[in-house]
Design an enzyme around this catalytic site. Structure first.
Site, short mmCIF file in Angstrom:
data_model
loop_
_atom_site.label_atom_id
_atom_site.label_comp_id
_atom_site.label_asym_id
_atom_site.label_seq_id
_atom_site.Cartn_x
_atom_site.Cartn_y
_atom_site.Cartn_z
N HIS A 270 39.56 7.77 43.03
CA HIS A 270 38.28 7.49 43.68
C HIS A 270 37.89 8.67 44.54
CE1 HIS A 270 35.12 5.38 45.84
NE2 HIS A 270 35.17 4.51 44.85
N ASP A 321 37.38 -0.94 39.02
CA ASP A 321 37.17 -1.12 37.59
C ASP A 321 38.46 -1.50 36.86
OD1 ASP A 321 34.42 -0.60 37.53
OD2 ASP A 321 34.78 1.55 37.65
N1 ACO Z 1 43.52 10.16 35.81
C1 ACO Z 1 44.27 11.28 35.87
N2 ACO Z 1 44.17 12.19 36.85
C2 ACO Z 1 43.27 11.95 37.81
C3 ACO Z 1 42.47 10.80 37.82
C4 ACO Z 1 42.61 9.88 36.78
N3 ACO Z 1 41.87 8.80 36.72
N4 ACO Z 1 41.67 10.82 38.92
C5 ACO Z 1 41.96 11.94 39.56
N5 ACO Z 1 42.92 12.62 38.89
C6 ACO Z 1 43.50 13.90 39.27
C7 ACO Z 1 42.63 15.03 38.73
O1 ACO Z 1 43.01 15.41 37.44
C8 ACO Z 1 42.87 16.09 39.76
O2 ACO Z 1 44.11 16.65 39.52
P1 ACO Z 1 44.35 18.24 39.66
O3 ACO Z 1 44.08 18.51 41.12
O4 ACO Z 1 45.76 18.41 39.25
O5 ACO Z 1 43.33 18.87 38.77
C9 ACO Z 1 42.98 15.32 41.07
O6 ACO Z 1 43.46 14.02 40.68
C10 ACO Z 1 41.65 15.17 41.81
O7 ACO Z 1 40.70 14.59 40.90
P2 ACO Z 1 39.14 14.83 40.96
O8 ACO Z 1 38.53 14.35 39.69
O9 ACO Z 1 38.84 16.24 41.38
O10 ACO Z 1 38.75 13.90 42.16
P3 ACO Z 1 37.32 13.36 42.44
O11 ACO Z 1 37.34 12.88 43.83
O12 ACO Z 1 36.26 14.31 42.06
O13 ACO Z 1 37.26 12.18 41.37
C11 ACO Z 1 36.94 10.28 40.19
C12 ACO Z 1 37.07 10.88 41.59
C13 ACO Z 1 35.77 10.93 39.45
C14 ACO Z 1 36.64 8.78 40.34
C15 ACO Z 1 38.24 10.50 39.41
O14 ACO Z 1 39.32 9.93 40.10
C16 ACO Z 1 38.15 9.97 38.00
O15 ACO Z 1 37.62 10.66 37.12
N6 ACO Z 1 38.65 8.71 37.76
C17 ACO Z 1 38.48 8.08 36.48
C18 ACO Z 1 37.09 7.45 36.38
C19 ACO Z 1 36.96 6.14 37.12
O16 ACO Z 1 37.84 5.31 37.10
N7 ACO Z 1 35.80 5.97 37.78
C20 ACO Z 1 35.48 4.75 38.52
C21 ACO Z 1 35.15 5.08 39.95
S1 ACO Z 1 35.08 3.59 40.94
C22 ACO Z 1 33.67 2.77 40.51
O17 ACO Z 1 32.74 3.31 39.95
C23 ACO Z 1 33.68 1.28 40.78
#
Ligand code: ACO
Length: 378
Positions: A270, A321
């Site tokens: 998140h 989710d």
């Molecule tokens: N699976 C695997 N790795 C992840 C995930 C995930 N779901 N989420 C974050 N990470 C990792 C990233 O790969 C990154 O790793 P790195 O630093 O080694 O490259 C690190 O954690 C940071 O991730 P970011 O994507 O930069 O974090 P951000 O704050 O931008 O992302 C987000 C938040 C977009 C929600 C992300 O966690 C994601 O893509 N999750 C999956 C999509 C999801 O479930 N969205 C629902 C959001 S809640 C809602 O809408 C109710």
């Protein structure tokens, strides 16, 4: 301008005040107008929560009764909304149907261009009442089933399930659905809400703002994740006869392979919460009840296996989710319908923010740093 001046994804940028909800990532808490969301989910109807989000206060008995009566009277779709839906292919994404339906509902509205607080609240309430009929209509047409008319003796959650499945849902199922709607209702300046506020800031109309918000919600990094979670479960394979332990072991292996392949696994992580999503414990409790109700221990195995493997490998926690997806699956919704259900809930938060933006508006227009070619002659 240096690289650090640029806030990619607006991460960490505070762009305005809001009194609608407060997200506190340090304490993993979420308040709607000051009330903890888990307390609202424990004891309030979705109708009461909607009024709270719009007006700032929980309704009196009389206010609630008025709203409930209007909501029950507003559950049908105009003929041209149904006709517009019928023009869309049955294999298009249901979010496209939701987006189109809201657009037509807006075009029909006598107060479409009236942005007074009274008109905005009336439009929000009407959309709240009508949107479940869009989801139910679309779910049934995809299954080749006749439309089920709404029933005025049922509350919002009961009637949503009635119109979708054509039978009265068990009280436990209705309650889990109500909880999901309360939890999905509002979450400060998330991508779709911000989209709605950007559109409102240009002095555009409420239905345009909601239509744009639906487009933002569709993506798998936002609302589309609840659907994507179920695709993960389906990719791993759901076998009703499998033991919980075997399902957990398979899910764990799947997650280890996915993370080794550097996949993003939907339903985890998140932007704001880094130690766990405040809404997950309440939604997980509702999922547990559905697993028990439907006798589907293998689903818990899949859930636990993925969660444990993600925690072990990256310490990334599930978001709302993650438990919501399997909950809707057990209730019988097609996977692609999960995000339209999220629309039905989030219409409340979006429209509360639209009214808040309208009341203290400033055009939202950030700057960019140009990195294209220097000026050149033709
Ligand atoms: N699976 C695997 N790795 C992840 C995930 C995930 N779901 N989420 C974050 N990470 C990792 C990233 O790969 C990154 O790793 P790195 O630093 O080694 O490259 C690190 O954690 C940071 O991730 P970011 O994507 O930069 O974090 P951000 O704050 O931008 O992302 C987000 C938040 C977009 C929600 C992300 O966690 C994601 O893509 N999750 C999956 C999509 C999801 O479930 N969205 C629902 C959001 S809640 C809602 O809408 C109710």
């Amino acid at each position: 301008m240096t690289e650090t001046d640029i806030k990619k994804g607006l991460a960490g940028v505070v762009v305005d005040y809001t009194a609608v909800s407060k997200v506190n990532p340090d304490t993993n808490s979420l308040l709607y107008r000051g009330y903890p969301v888990q307390d609202l989910a424990a004891s309030k109807s979705f109708e009461e929560v909607a009024l709270l989000l719009w007006t700032g206060e929980l309704p009196s008995e009389a206010e609630l009764a008025d709203f409930v009566a209007a909501e029950r009277a507003g559950r049908t779709l105009a003929a041209n909304v149904k006709a517009a839906i019928d023009l869309l292919p049955t294999d298009c994404h249901p979010m496209d149907v939701g987006r189109t339906a809201v657009s037509v509902i807006g075009a029909n509205h006598a107060l479409a261009e009236d942005s007074s607080p009274e008109a905005e609240l009336a439009k929000a309430k009407e959309l709240f009442a009508a949107f479940p009929a869009v989801v139910a209509y679309d779910q049934r047409r995809r299954r080749g089933l006749d439309v089920v008319e709404p029933r005025a003796d049922l509350d919002y959650a009961q009637n949503f399930l009635w119109m979708t499945f054509g039978e009265e849902a068990a009280p436990e199922v209705v309650d889990a659905f109500r909880v999901s709607m309360v939890l999905y209702a509002e979450h400060s300046f998330n991508a779709s809400t911000f989209t709605a506020r950007v559109i409102t800031s240009t002095l555009s109309d409420l239905h345009s703002a909601v239509t744009g918000a639906i487009g933002a919600l569709k993506g798998s990094l936002h609302g589309g994740a609840n659907e994507a979670v179920m695709h993960t479960f389906q990719e791993i394979g759901i076998d009703k006869n499998e033991t919980r332990e075997d399902a957990a072991a398979r899910a764990k292996t799947w997650m280890e392979e996915a993370l080794a392949a550097k996949k993003k696994v939907m339903g985890f992580g998140h932007r704001v919460y880094k130690h766990g999503d405040s809404r997950v414990p309440t939604m997980k409790a509702a999922l547990d009840k559905m697993i028990e109700h439907y006798g589907r221990g293998e689903m818990l195995g899949l859930y636990d296996g993925l969660e444990a493997a993600m925690d072990e490998a990256k310490a990334i926690k599930p978001n709302l989710d993650y438990p919501a997806g399997p909950t809707y699956h057990l209730m019988g919704f097609d996977t692609e319908m999960f995000t339209p259900i999220f629309i039905a809930a989030r219409i409340t938060g979006w429209t509360a923010h639209i009214m808040e933006q309208r009341a203290a508006n400033a055009l939202i227009r950030p700057l960019s740093a140009y990195n294209g070619p220097e000026q050149r002659a033709l």
